[in-house]
Design an enzyme around this catalytic site. Structure first.
Site, PDB file in Angstrom:
ATOM      1  CG  ASN A  14     -10.822  -6.311   0.377  1.00 36.56           C
ATOM      2  OD1 ASN A  14     -12.023  -6.276   0.113  1.00 36.56           O
ATOM      3  ND2 ASN A  14     -10.346  -6.962   1.438  1.00 36.56           N
ATOM      4  CD1 TRP A  15     -12.782  -0.967  -3.214  1.00 30.09           C
ATOM      5  CD2 TRP A  15     -14.904  -0.822  -3.920  1.00 30.09           C
ATOM      6  NE1 TRP A  15     -12.778  -0.323  -4.427  1.00 30.09           N
ATOM      7  CE2 TRP A  15     -14.069  -0.226  -4.881  1.00 30.09           C
ATOM      8  CE3 TRP A  15     -16.278  -0.853  -4.170  1.00 30.09           C
ATOM      9  CZ2 TRP A  15     -14.560   0.340  -6.060  1.00 30.09           C
ATOM     10  CZ3 TRP A  15     -16.776  -0.297  -5.328  1.00 30.09           C
ATOM     11  CH2 TRP A  15     -15.928   0.299  -6.262  1.00 30.09           C
ATOM     12  CG  HIS A 106      -9.436 -10.704   3.584  1.00 37.60           C
ATOM     13  ND1 HIS A 106      -9.627 -10.248   4.873  1.00 37.60           N
ATOM     14  CD2 HIS A 106      -8.747  -9.730   2.936  1.00 37.60           C
ATOM     15  CE1 HIS A 106      -9.087  -9.049   4.986  1.00 37.60           C
ATOM     16  NE2 HIS A 106      -8.535  -8.717   3.827  1.00 37.60           N
ATOM     17  CD  GLU A 108     -11.215  -7.734   7.089  1.00 33.11           C
ATOM     18  OE1 GLU A 108     -12.049  -7.599   6.173  1.00 33.11           O
ATOM     19  OE2 GLU A 108     -10.311  -6.903   7.317  1.00 33.11           O
ATOM     20  CD  GLU A 176      -4.286  -8.975   2.628  1.00 31.79           C
ATOM     21  OE1 GLU A 176      -4.235  -7.813   2.250  1.00 31.79           O
ATOM     22  OE2 GLU A 176      -5.331  -9.515   2.986  1.00 31.79           O
ATOM     23  N   GLY A 243      -6.541  -2.368   1.357  1.00 33.88           N
ATOM     24  CA  GLY A 243      -7.870  -2.255   1.957  1.00 33.88           C
ATOM     25  C   GLY A 243      -8.274  -0.796   2.107  1.00 33.88           C
ATOM     26  N   GLY A 244      -8.056  -0.234   3.297  1.00 32.79           N
ATOM     27  CA  GLY A 244      -8.507   1.125   3.607  1.00 32.79           C
ATOM     28  C   GLY A 244      -8.140   2.155   2.547  1.00 32.79           C
TER      29      GLY A 244
HETATM   30  C1  PEP Z   1      -7.012  -5.866   3.422  1.00 31.08           C
HETATM   31  O1  PEP Z   1      -8.148  -5.704   3.831  1.00 31.08           O
HETATM   32  O2  PEP Z   1      -6.748  -6.843   2.723  1.00 31.08           O
HETATM   33  C2  PEP Z   1      -5.977  -4.903   3.810  1.00 31.08           C
HETATM   34  C3  PEP Z   1      -4.749  -5.140   3.460  1.00 31.08           C
HETATM   35  O3  PEP Z   1      -6.410  -3.795   4.500  1.00 31.08           O
HETATM   36  P1  PEP Z   1      -5.507  -2.481   4.826  1.00 31.08           P
HETATM   37  O4  PEP Z   1      -4.858  -2.057   3.553  1.00 31.08           O
HETATM   38  O5  PEP Z   1      -6.522  -1.480   5.293  1.00 31.08           O
HETATM   39  O6  PEP Z   1      -4.531  -2.866   5.869  1.00 31.08           O
END
Ligand code: PEP
Length: 264
Positions: A14-15, A106, A108, A176, A243-244
């Site tokens: 997930n960018w 998500h 966010e 998540e 994500g990151g």
């Molecule tokens: C995400 O944005 O879904 C996520 C899991 O981010 P990160 O891997 O950065 O925790």
């Protein structure tokens, strides 16, 4: 070869709001090259990227022209198919761009944009109607964890998200924990497995054994190449939403190749 029954593991990047369409082209080319050079078996571990909407046409053109073995999808979708919804993107448009997946719900979107369980359910239905597999995100905050324990909120969110789903629908669930996203503090594999097992039990109850057995449940939250193996050893965890770490080509390729470097 698959790890968990007949479920092909999925590593999904997930960018978020990173990389414009030119950067996306360079990134996808390098990622595909990196994995192909390393002889990654894409049939054994599926790899997918989730760029911003404005990158999707470029990614589709590249993947299709060069027959790259990567999947791609969008980070969100409208619950509506067409009409006076300024700024929204229809599942019909995503289907025309050959998106295989779309991330829905998500944390966010839920926290920063006030997305409700009802909207998540409507978006899931819209995606399925256009043959795009939703990746349904569920997860508890640190406060939820303290008040209700680990599974209650994710289980309730999954039940709500599946309100309009019946039969043999093709979708993915991503557990998540909100406290683990972007924090550097991942859940333990045991925590992830506990919630993933509870989510699979919901799938059995609502949609039956066959759907539950074939549906992939991903873990997401501070996944890196150094911790992916622990999650992938768990019987109910079928991949990761990253994500990151998905913004670093070598790191994301290394996560995707977890079988090679951990001997799974
Ligand atoms: C995400 O944005 O879904 C996520 C899991 O981010 P990160 O891997 O950065 O925790």
């Amino acid at each position: 070869m698959t790890t968990n029954g007949n479920r092909t593991p999925l590593i999904a990047g997930n960018w978020k709001m990173n990389l414009d369409h030119l950067q996306a082209i360079a990134f996808v080319q390098k990622l595909a090259w990196n994995l192909t050079e390393a002889k990654h078996d894409f049939g054994s571990v599926e790899v997918a990227v989730f760029p911003p909407f404005t990158d999707l046409r470029s990614v589709q053109t590249l993947v299709s022209a060069d027959k790259l073995p990567l999947a791609f999808g969008a980070q969100d979708v409208s619950e509506h198919v067409s009409g006076a919804y300024t700024g929204e993107i229809s599942a019909a448009f995503l289907a025309q761009l050959e998106c295989r997946y779309v991330i829905i719900g998500h944390s966010e979107r839920r926290t920063l944009h006030g997305e409700t369980d009802e909207q998540v359910a409507a978006k899931v239905a819209a995606a399925l109607e256009h043959n795009i597999a939703p990746i349904i995100c569920v997860g508890e905050t640190a406060e939820d964890l303290e008040k209700h324990g680990p599974s209650a909120v994710p289980v309730a969110q999954l039940r709500a998200a599946l309100a309009n789903v019946s039969g043999a629908a093709d979708f993915v669930v991503a557990y998540e924990p909100v406290w683990a996203i972007g924090s550097g503090q991942a859940a333990t594999p045991e925590q992830a497995e506990q919630v993933a097992a509870a989510l699979r039990a919901v799938l059995v109850e609502l949609l039956g054994d066959d759907v539950a057995a074939k549906t992939r449940i991903l873990y997401g939250g501070s996944v890196k190449s150094g911790n992916i193996a622990g999650f992938m050893r768990e019987p109910n965890v079928d991949g990761a939403l990253v994500g990151g770490a998905s913004l670093d080509i070598n790191e994301f390729a290394s996560i995707s190749r977890y079988k090679q470097h951990v001997g799974l």
